[in-house]
Design a protein around this motif. Structure first.
Motif, PDB file in Angstrom:
ATOM      1  N   GLU A 435       0.811  -1.213   0.000  1.00 37.02           N
ATOM      2  CA  GLU A 435       0.000   0.000   0.000  1.00 37.02           C
ATOM      3  C   GLU A 435       0.849   1.270   0.000  1.00 37.02           C
ATOM      4  N   THR A 436       1.768   1.388   0.944  1.00 39.21           N
ATOM      5  CA  THR A 436       2.550   2.620   1.067  1.00 39.21           C
ATOM      6  C   THR A 436       3.347   2.892  -0.198  1.00 39.21           C
ATOM      7  N   LEU A 437       3.976   1.867  -0.745  1.00 38.34           N
ATOM      8  CA  LEU A 437       4.723   2.035  -1.988  1.00 38.34           C
ATOM      9  C   LEU A 437       3.802   2.455  -3.126  1.00 38.34           C
ATOM     10  N   ALA A 438       2.596   1.907  -3.162  1.00 38.00           N
ATOM     11  CA  ALA A 438       1.660   2.276  -4.223  1.00 38.00           C
ATOM     12  C   ALA A 438       1.270   3.744  -4.116  1.00 38.00           C
ATOM     13  N   TYR A 439       0.985   4.223  -2.901  1.00 37.20           N
ATOM     14  CA  TYR A 439       0.603   5.626  -2.736  1.00 37.20           C
ATOM     15  C   TYR A 439       1.724   6.556  -3.191  1.00 37.20           C
ATOM     16  N   VAL A 440       2.941   6.261  -2.764  1.00 33.51           N
ATOM     17  CA  VAL A 440       4.066   7.120  -3.109  1.00 33.51           C
ATOM     18  C   VAL A 440       4.392   7.015  -4.601  1.00 33.51           C
ATOM     19  N   GLY A 441       4.263   5.813  -5.148  1.00 29.91           N
ATOM     20  CA  GLY A 441       4.499   5.643  -6.577  1.00 29.91           C
ATOM     21  C   GLY A 441       3.517   6.438  -7.410  1.00 29.91           C
ATOM     22  N   VAL A 442       2.233   6.389  -7.049  1.00 30.30           N
ATOM     23  CA  VAL A 442       1.211   7.157  -7.757  1.00 30.30           C
ATOM     24  C   VAL A 442       1.524   8.647  -7.689  1.00 30.30           C
ATOM     25  N   ALA A 443       1.828   9.140  -6.495  1.00 29.89           N
ATOM     26  CA  ALA A 443       2.069  10.575  -6.341  1.00 29.89           C
ATOM     27  C   ALA A 443       3.299  11.025  -7.125  1.00 29.89           C
ATOM     28  N   THR A 444       4.338  10.209  -7.127  1.00 32.30           N
ATOM     29  CA  THR A 444       5.551  10.579  -7.854  1.00 32.30           C
ATOM     30  C   THR A 444       5.284  10.633  -9.354  1.00 32.30           C
ATOM     31  N   MET A 445       4.546   9.665  -9.867  1.00 32.17           N
ATOM     32  CA  MET A 445       4.241   9.653 -11.304  1.00 32.17           C
ATOM     33  C   MET A 445       3.354  10.825 -11.697  1.00 32.17           C
ATOM     34  N   VAL A 446       2.371  11.140 -10.856  1.00 34.86           N
ATOM     35  CA  VAL A 446       1.455  12.229 -11.181  1.00 34.86           C
ATOM     36  C   VAL A 446       2.162  13.582 -11.111  1.00 34.86           C
ATOM     37  N   MET A 447       2.999  13.772 -10.093  1.00 34.46           N
ATOM     38  CA  MET A 447       3.610  15.080  -9.867  1.00 34.46           C
ATOM     39  C   MET A 447       4.903  15.280 -10.660  1.00 34.46           C
ATOM     40  N   LYS A 448       5.557  14.188 -11.066  1.00 31.57           N
ATOM     41  CA  LYS A 448       6.853  14.276 -11.752  1.00 31.57           C
ATOM     42  C   LYS A 448       7.873  15.047 -10.927  1.00 31.57           C
ATOM     43  N   GLN A 449       7.738  14.975  -9.611  1.00 32.63           N
ATOM     44  CA  GLN A 449       8.655  15.612  -8.668  1.00 32.63           C
ATOM     45  C   GLN A 449       8.918  14.644  -7.526  1.00 32.63           C
ATOM     46  N   PRO A 450      10.007  14.841  -6.792  1.00 31.25           N
ATOM     47  CA  PRO A 450      10.212  14.018  -5.597  1.00 31.25           C
ATOM     48  C   PRO A 450       9.086  14.220  -4.596  1.00 31.25           C
ATOM     49  N   VAL A 451       8.637  13.127  -3.989  1.00 26.51           N
ATOM     50  CA  VAL A 451       7.605  13.203  -2.959  1.00 26.51           C
ATOM     51  C   VAL A 451       8.032  12.364  -1.772  1.00 26.51           C
ATOM     52  N   THR A 452       7.465  12.656  -0.631  1.00 23.21           N
ATOM     53  CA  THR A 452       7.786  11.905   0.582  1.00 23.21           C
ATOM     54  C   THR A 452       6.544  11.796   1.454  1.00 23.21           C
ATOM     55  N   LEU A 453       6.424  10.643   2.122  1.00 26.55           N
ATOM     56  CA  LEU A 453       5.283  10.374   2.991  1.00 26.55           C
ATOM     57  C   LEU A 453       5.772   9.796   4.300  1.00 26.55           C
ATOM     58  N   THR A 454       5.292  10.334   5.407  1.00 28.40           N
ATOM     59  CA  THR A 454       5.495   9.721   6.720  1.00 28.40           C
ATOM     60  C   THR A 454       4.158   9.685   7.434  1.00 28.40           C
ATOM     61  N   CYS A 455       3.745   8.493   7.838  1.00 34.90           N
ATOM     62  CA  CYS A 455       2.479   8.311   8.548  1.00 34.90           C
ATOM     63  C   CYS A 455       2.692   8.430  10.048  1.00 34.90           C
ATOM     64  N   THR A 456       1.644   8.791  10.763  1.00 40.10           N
ATOM     65  CA  THR A 456       1.688   8.700  12.210  1.00 40.10           C
ATOM     66  C   THR A 456       1.612   7.223  12.604  1.00 40.10           C
ATOM     67  N   PHE A 457       1.880   6.949  13.871  1.00 33.70           N
ATOM     68  CA  PHE A 457       1.795   5.559  14.342  1.00 33.70           C
ATOM     69  C   PHE A 457       0.376   5.029  14.166  1.00 33.70           C
ATOM     70  N   GLU A 458      -0.609   5.854  14.478  1.00 32.89           N
ATOM     71  CA  GLU A 458      -1.994   5.416  14.323  1.00 32.89           C
ATOM     72  C   GLU A 458      -2.300   5.107  12.860  1.00 32.89           C
ATOM     73  N   GLU A 459      -1.834   5.938  11.933  1.00 27.37           N
ATOM     74  CA  GLU A 459      -2.052   5.684  10.511  1.00 27.37           C
ATOM     75  C   GLU A 459      -1.335   4.415  10.063  1.00 27.37           C
ATOM     76  N   LYS A 460      -0.116   4.228  10.569  1.00 35.14           N
ATOM     77  CA  LYS A 460       0.608   3.001  10.229  1.00 35.14           C
ATOM     78  C   LYS A 460      -0.183   1.779  10.666  1.00 35.14           C
ATOM     79  N   GLN A 461      -0.767   1.851  11.857  1.00 36.22           N
ATOM     80  CA  GLN A 461      -1.552   0.725  12.334  1.00 36.22           C
ATOM     81  C   GLN A 461      -2.732   0.447  11.411  1.00 36.22           C
ATOM     82  N   ARG A 462      -3.314   1.500  10.848  1.00 33.87           N
ATOM     83  CA  ARG A 462      -4.447   1.316   9.944  1.00 33.87           C
ATOM     84  C   ARG A 462      -4.017   0.684   8.622  1.00 33.87           C
TER      85      ARG A 462
END
Length: 963
Positions: A435-462
Motif C-alpha cells: 500500500e505505502t509504496l503504491a501511494y508514493v508511486g502514484v504521487a511521484t508519477m502524477v507530480m513528476k517531482q520528488p515526494v515523501t510520505l510519513t504516517c503517524t503511528f496510528e495511521e501506520k496501524q491502519r
C-alpha cells in the motif's frame, strides 16, 4: 506563528535556536537542527525512541513542548556521547551484546541508560529493568535481555573494573567470522545515531520535494456516494489532490489467488477507493503539498459522503447465514484439507464403547489479530533517478518482489521502476504490504517531482496488515498411554478486508496442527474468510502460531485427562525416525528425542520451583510446548553475485532485505566463509545490498528462507569466481591478472528449489513435501498468577532450538529473544481492532514493557548440521515465535486449573475463568460456527478431486511467493 530565539547547551555546546513556540516539540526542534538520532516513533510519549536527557533527566521529546524548556537548559542526545573512533562504553556494549538489531530504538535506550548510570553507577539487573520500564523505553526486536546485559557490562567499564577492550570482539585463532559472535557491520552507525531511517530521509530530501498526506476512510464498510475536495484544494500550500481518476495504471493492488480450492481467483483492492471502502485503512485521496503540516491539514478538509453497509468485525459474523459478502466474496472462500491415514470418525466413535481404550478431548480456540508493532513510522520516498527510472525508497522486505508488484499496479514495465530498501526500523512481516509504496508511486508519477510520505503511528496501524485472527474447533483421541490415535480440526484464518497473500498465510496453517508429533490419522480443514478489519499479511511464523494455539493446548488437555505429565506426554509422541509429517512425508531430520532428553533436567527444576513457596496471593505453574517451523516453499530461488576488485578487495551483491534481523552480518559471514581459501579478511569485503538497480534478486526476507537460500547461492557464486581465479598450479589470479587474461571479474550465484522434487500440499488431501528444511523448538515456561486480579507474570522461559549450524550467534539470539517477546505479548496482551484510538498506540495494543518480559530467559542451540544448507545452517527466525505463547497458556492451566481458550489471556479473562471454576462452571467458548460442517466439506472434496498432481507454478506466483 510566534518565534523565539534562545540559547541552549546541547551536547556540551551553547547553541542558538530559533523555534516556533506555539507548535514545535523538543523532538521536532532537535531533528530540525540536524540531531536526527532522536526518533519519533509513536508520537505520544509511549515508546521512548525520542528520549533525551534534559538537565540530566530522561524525557520523551516527542511530547515535550519546546516552549516549556527554560533557556540555558542542558540537553544531551546520542550525537554527543561518542565518536566512531572513540565510542562510549554504552555504545561498545550495545554492539558486543547484540543490543543493536533494527537500531531504531537504540538512541533512546543508550541515552536513557546514560541517565541511569549518571545517578546509579552500580545498578542491578532489576534496577536497569525498572528504569527502562518507568521511562517507557520500548524495544520490539531484542526481548530486552541483551539491552540489560549491555548496561551492566558498560557500567563495569565506567567504574574502572574492566577496560574497554573487554567490550571488543576478539577474532578467533582461525580468523573465522562464521559461527561466532562477530558484530554487525551496520551497528556502528546505529549506536552513533547517524543511520538515516525513512523519516530521517524525509526531512533531508532535496529542495522541491513535495509532502503527502492521505484521506483515510471514515467507515469500516460503506459505499462511497461522493468525494468533495473543494475546500481541501483551497488550503495553504496544496499543490494537488489525487483521487482514483488520477491514478496511472489500473488502480488495482489486488492479486490473483492460485489455490485450486479458492472460490476467488482475483480480488479487487483499489489504490484509491472511489466506489466502496472495506476497512478504516482504505485510502480515498492523496494530498500533495509544500509541507507535511499543510498536507495533513488539507486532508482533514476532504468530505466524503457514505452509504453505510453491514460491518463484520470478525469472520464469525461474516460467515453467518444471511451475511452480505464483503466485495461479493463469500466467507469462507478458501479451503485446504488434510486427510491422512484411517477415517478418524471410526476411532472417535470407539470412545463410547465398553472396554474401549480410546480417550477424547475437544475444545474451541481462537487467536488474536496480532499487530507487528515495529516502532519506526510507515514512510517512503519517491523520485526519478539519473536514468529516468521511477525510484521508490521504502523499508521493503523484498525489493524485487515489490518492483514486480508496484510496476503492475502503476502500469510500468519492471525496467522502468527501481526499488531501494532504506535503513529499516524492523517490520516482522508488515513490510510485505504494497500500500505505502503504491501511494508514493502514484504521487511521484502524477507530480513528476520528488515526494515523501510519513504516517503517524496510528495511521501506520491502519494501513499495514496484521497476523490474521483465527478460530479452531479441535478434537484429539489417544489411548491410555497417551499415544495419539486420531486428530480432527476445523480451522479458519480471518484475513480481514483483503485476502492479500492469502495462500501464504492460511495454507501454511495446514502443516502445523500437532506438527512435531507422530500423528497417524487426521481429518482437518483449513478455511479462509474475510471481515472488515485490517487485512492479513506476513508475520513471523505465519500460520504456525495460530494453529499451535489449538494443537499444543489440546495435547496438554489430553495429558491432564489421562494423568500423564505434560512433558512425558509429548516425549511419547514426538516424531522419531520413520514417522511422517502431518502432510505424509518424512521429517527432514529427527532431533526431538535428543533435545527433550537434554531439556528434561530443566523441566524437573521447574517442577521443583513450582513447589517452592510463592509470593502470598500468587499461584505458580509450569508449561511446556514443542513446536517449530518450515523453511521456504517448493517455488523459491535466490540469486547473488560476487566480484573481485583491485587491491585484493571483493564486492558481494544481494537483495537480502535487512529488517534488523541481521542480513548485514549474515551476508558478510557467508561470503567470508566461502572466500576463506583465499585468506580474505573481513575488511576486504564490501557488501552492497537491496537496490534493484545493482543487486540481483535474492528473494524476500521471510519464511525463514534468507540465510538458507542466500547462503547456498553465495557458495555457488564464490565457487564460480574461485574456479576462474584458480591457476593450473593451484594458486589464484589477482584482479589485474583476471583483466589481463580477459576473464570476467563478476559471477552470479543461484540456488533454487524449483524442480527439486518438493511439492505443494495437495488441494485434495493436504499431502505434500513443501519445504527444503525445517526447525524445532522446545519451550518451558514458569509463570505466576495473582489470584485476586488474574494478572499473569512470566518468571522464566528456558528453550532449546535446532536451526542447524549458527551463522552468527548475535543475530540468531536476537531472533530468539525477540521472537520470545512477541510470543509472550501474543499470549498475554497484544491485539488489534480497526476502531478506537486505543489501538493507535503501542501500549494500547498491549506492547510489553521491559518488566513484562522475564530476565531469566535462556536459549540452547542443538546444532544439527544441514546437509543441504550453507555450511550446515538451516533457517532460523520463525521457530522462535511459533509456539511459546501456548507454553504460557498451559502454565496458567497448571497454576490455577483454568484454561484460556481465546487470546490474549488478559487479567480479566483469567479472573473470570477462576470465578467460573469456583462456581462449578467452565469459562470456555462454545463450538464455533465456521460455515458448512467440515465433515461435509471434506466429503465433497474427496468426492470431487481437483488435481492429481501439483499445479504448475507460474512466474508471477514464484515471484510473488518468493519463498
Amino acid at each position: 506563528m510566534i518565534f523565539r530565539k534562545g540559547t541552549y547547551t546541547i551536547n556540551g555546546v551553547d547553541r542558538m535556536v530559533i523555534s516556533d513556540i506555539e507548535n514545535e516539540t523538543l523532538a521536532q526542534v532537535l531533528r530540525r537542527i540536524g540531531l536526527t538520532s532522536i526518533k519519533i516513533g509513536c508520537g505520544v510519549g509511549q515508546c521512548g525512541t525520542c528520549t533525551v536527557l534534559l538537565d540530566g533527566s530522561p524525557v520523551r521529546a516527542c511530547t515535550r513542548k519546546f516552549k516549556s524548556i527554560p533557556e540555558y537548559s542542558k540537553i544531551e542526545t546520542l550525537e554527543g556521547l561518542g565518536t566512531a573512533s572513540n565510542l562510549h562504553p554504552l555504545q561498545l556494549a550495545w554492539i558486543k551484546y547484540g543490543g543493536v538489531q533494527c537500531g531504531f530504538c537504540t538512541p533512546g535506550f543508550i541515552v536513557s541508560a546514560k541517565g541511569l548510570l549518571d545517578v546509579n553507577p552500580k545498578p542491578t539487573r532489576q534496577d536497569v529493568r525498572d528504569w527502562f520500564t518507568k521511562n517507557n523505553n520500548l524495544c520490539r526486536c531484542t526481548g530486552y535481555k541483551q539491552l540489560v546485559d549491555a548496561v551492566i557490562a558498560a557500567a563495569e567499564v565506567m567504574r574502572g573494573e574492566k577496560t574497554k577492550d573487554s567490550l571488543l570482539f576478539e577474532m578467533p585463532g582461525d580468523k573465522r567470522v562464521y559461527n561466532t559472535h562477530y558484530p554487525r557491520p551496520a551497528a556502528l552507525g546505529k549506536v552513533l545515531g547517524v543511520t538515516d531511517y525513512g523519516d530521517d530521509i524525509d526531512i533531508k530530501m532535496p529542495p522541491g520535494t513535495l509532502h503527502m498526506a492521505l484521506k483515510w476512510s471514515d467507515e469500516m464498510h460503506a459505499n462511497i456516494l461522493s468525494i468533495d475536495t473543494t475546500e481541501a484544494e483551497a488550503m495553504p500550500g496544496v499543490v494537488k489532490i489525487i483521487t482514483a481518476k488520477d491514478v496511472p495504471g489500473p488502480n488495482e493492488m489486488g492479486n490473483p489467488l492460485f489455490h485450486p480450492r479458492s472460490l476467488v481467483k482475483q480480488f479487487h483492492q483499489p489504490v484509491l477507493c472511489d466506489k466502496e471502502v472495506n476497512r478504516l485503512g482504505d485510502a480515498i485521496a492523496i494530498v500533495v503539498a509544500d509541507t507535511r503540516k499543510n498536507a495533513r491539514a488539507a486532508a482533514k478538509k476532504i468530505k466524503v459522503e457514505y452509504e453505510k453497509l453491514p460491518v463484520y468485525k470478525s469472520y464469525l459474523e461474516a460467515c453467518l447465514p444471511g451475511a452480505v459478502p464483503i466485495m461479493g466474496i463469500p466467507s469462507p472462500f478458501g479451503f485446504q484439507p488434510v486427510i491422512k491415514g484411517e477415517p478418524t470418525a471410526d476411532i472417535f466413535d470407539k470412545a463410547g464403547e465398553p472396554a474401549s481404550d480410546v480417550h477424547v478431548v475437544e475444545g474451541s480456540f481462537s487467536s488474536s489479530r496480532q499487530p507487528h508493532l515495529s516502532l519506526e513510522p510507515e514512510t517512503a520516498q519517491g523520485f526519478y533517478d539519473e536514468d529516468g527510472r521511477l525510484t521508490l525508497a521504502y523499508k521493503t522486505q523484498g525489493p524485487h518482489l515489490h518492483q514486480l508488484m508496484i510496476s503492475m499496479i502503476l502500469g510500468l514495465d519492471q525496467s522502468q521502476l527501481r526499488v531501494i530498501e532504506s535503513p529499516t526500523g524492523a517490520s516482522f512481516g508488515a513490510a510485505m504490504g504494497v500500500e505505502t509504496l503504491a501511494y508514493v508511486g502514484v504521487a511521484t508519477m502524477v507530480m513528476k517531482q520528488p515526494v515523501t510520505l510519513t504516517c503517524t503511528f496510528e495511521e501506520k496501524q491502519r494501513v499495514t496488515g496484521k497476523r490474521p485472527a483465527s478460530f479452531c474447533n479441535s478434537k484429539l483421541a489417544c489411548d491410555s498411554s497417551g499415544k495419539i490415535l486420531a486428530h480432527e480440526f476445523d480451522f479458519v484464518s480471518d484475513l480481514g478486508a483483503y485476502p492479500w497473500g492469502a495462500e501464504g498465510v492460511y495454507v501454511k496453517s495446514a502443516r502445523f496442527s500437532l506438527n512435531p508429533y507422530n500423528n497417524p490419522n487426521i481429518r482437518g480443514l483449513v478455511r479462509a474468510g474475510l471481515s472488515n478489519n485490517s487485512q492479513a499479511t506476513a508475520y513471523r511464523g505465519a500460520g504456525s502460531p495460530e494453529m499451535y494455539t489449538s494443537g499444543e493446548q489440546i495435547m496438554d488437555m489430553m495429558a491432564r485427562k489421562l494423568g500423564i505429565d505434560p512433558f512425558e506426554m509429548r516425549y511419547r509422541n514426538i516424531a522419531r525416525p520413520g514417522d511422517l509429517t502431518n502432510n505424509g512425508y518424512p521429517f527432514k531430520f529427527y532431533p526431538l528425542e535428543d533435545m527433550m532428553n537434554k531439556m528434561r533436567p530443566d523441566y524437573e527444576d521447574a517442577l521443583k520451583w513450582k513447589k517452592e513457596p510463592a509470593t502470598p496471593g500468587w499461584k505458580r505453574g509450569v508449561g511446556v510446548c514443542v513446536g517449530g517451523y518450515h523453511v521456504s516453499t517448493p517455488a523459491d530461488k535466490s540469486e547473488v553475485s560476487v566480484e573481485i576488485d583491485p587491491n585484493g578487495f571483493f564486492t558481494y551483491y544481494n537483495a537480502w532485505a535487512d529488517q534488523g534481523q541481521g542480513a548485514d552480518i549474515g551476508s558478510l559471514a557467508l561470503v567470508h566463509e566461502a572466500l576463506r581459501p583465499l585468506g580474505v579478511t573481513p575488511d576486504k569485503i564490501r557488501v552492497v545490498q537491496n537496490d534493484t538497480k545493482t543487486c540481483p534478486n535474492t528473494g524476500i526476507a521471510a519464511g525463514s528462507r534468507s540465510h538458507f537460500f542466500a547462503g547456498n547461492a553465495t557458495r555457488d557464486a564464490v565457487k564460480k569466481l574461485m574456479d576462474a581465479m584458480r591457476k593450473e598450479d593451484g594458486t589464484y589470479r589477482t584482479y589485474e591478472e583476471m583483466v589481463a587474461e580477459g576473464l570476467p571479474t563478476r559471477y552470479e550465484g543461484l540456488f533454487s528449489t524449483i524442480g527439486s522434487g518438493l511439492s505443494q500440499l495437495s488441494p485434495d488431501t493436504g499431502m505434500g513435501d513443501p519445504m527444503p528444511d525445517q526447525n524445532f523448538i522446545i519451550n518451558i515456561a514458569r509463570i505466576e498468577v495473582e489470584e485476586a486480579t488474574g494478572k499473569v507474570k512470566v518468571s522464566a522461559v528456558h528453550s532449546m532450538a535446532d536451526v542447524g549450524v549458527i551463522g552468527n550467534y548475535l543475530a540468531v539470539d536476537g531472533q530468539a529473544y525477540g521472537g520470545l517477546m512477541h510470543s509472550l505479548g501474543f499470549a498475554l496482551s497484544e491485539n488489534y481492532y480497526d476502531e478506537g484510538k486505543k489501538y493507535g498506540t503501542p501500549l494500547g495494543c498491549g506492547f510489553p514493557k521491559c518488566n513484562d518480559i522475564p530476565d531469566d530467559m535462556t536459549f540452547e542451540y542443538h546444532e544439527t548440521p544441514r546437509g543441504n544448507g550453507p555450511f550446515g545452517s538451516g533457517g532460523a527466525s520463525e521457530c522462535f515465535q511459533s509456539v511459546c505463547h501456548v507454553c504460557v497458556l498451559n502454565a496458567i492451566a497448571d497454576a490455577v486449573g483454568v484454561r484460556i481458550y481465546e487470546l490474549p489471556a488478559l487479567p480479566e479473562k483469567v479472573k473470570a475463568a477462576m470465578e467460573a471454576k469456583a462456581a462449578g462452571r467452565e469459562y470456555a467458548p462454545g463450538k464455533y460456527y465456521l460455515g458448512q460442517d467440515y465433515h461435509e466439506v471434506l466429503e465433497d472434496i474427496e468426492a470431487n478431486p481437483v488435481a492429481t498432481k501439483p499445479a504448475k507454478l507460474s512466474d508471477i506466483e514464484i515471484a510473488r511467493a518468493g519463498h
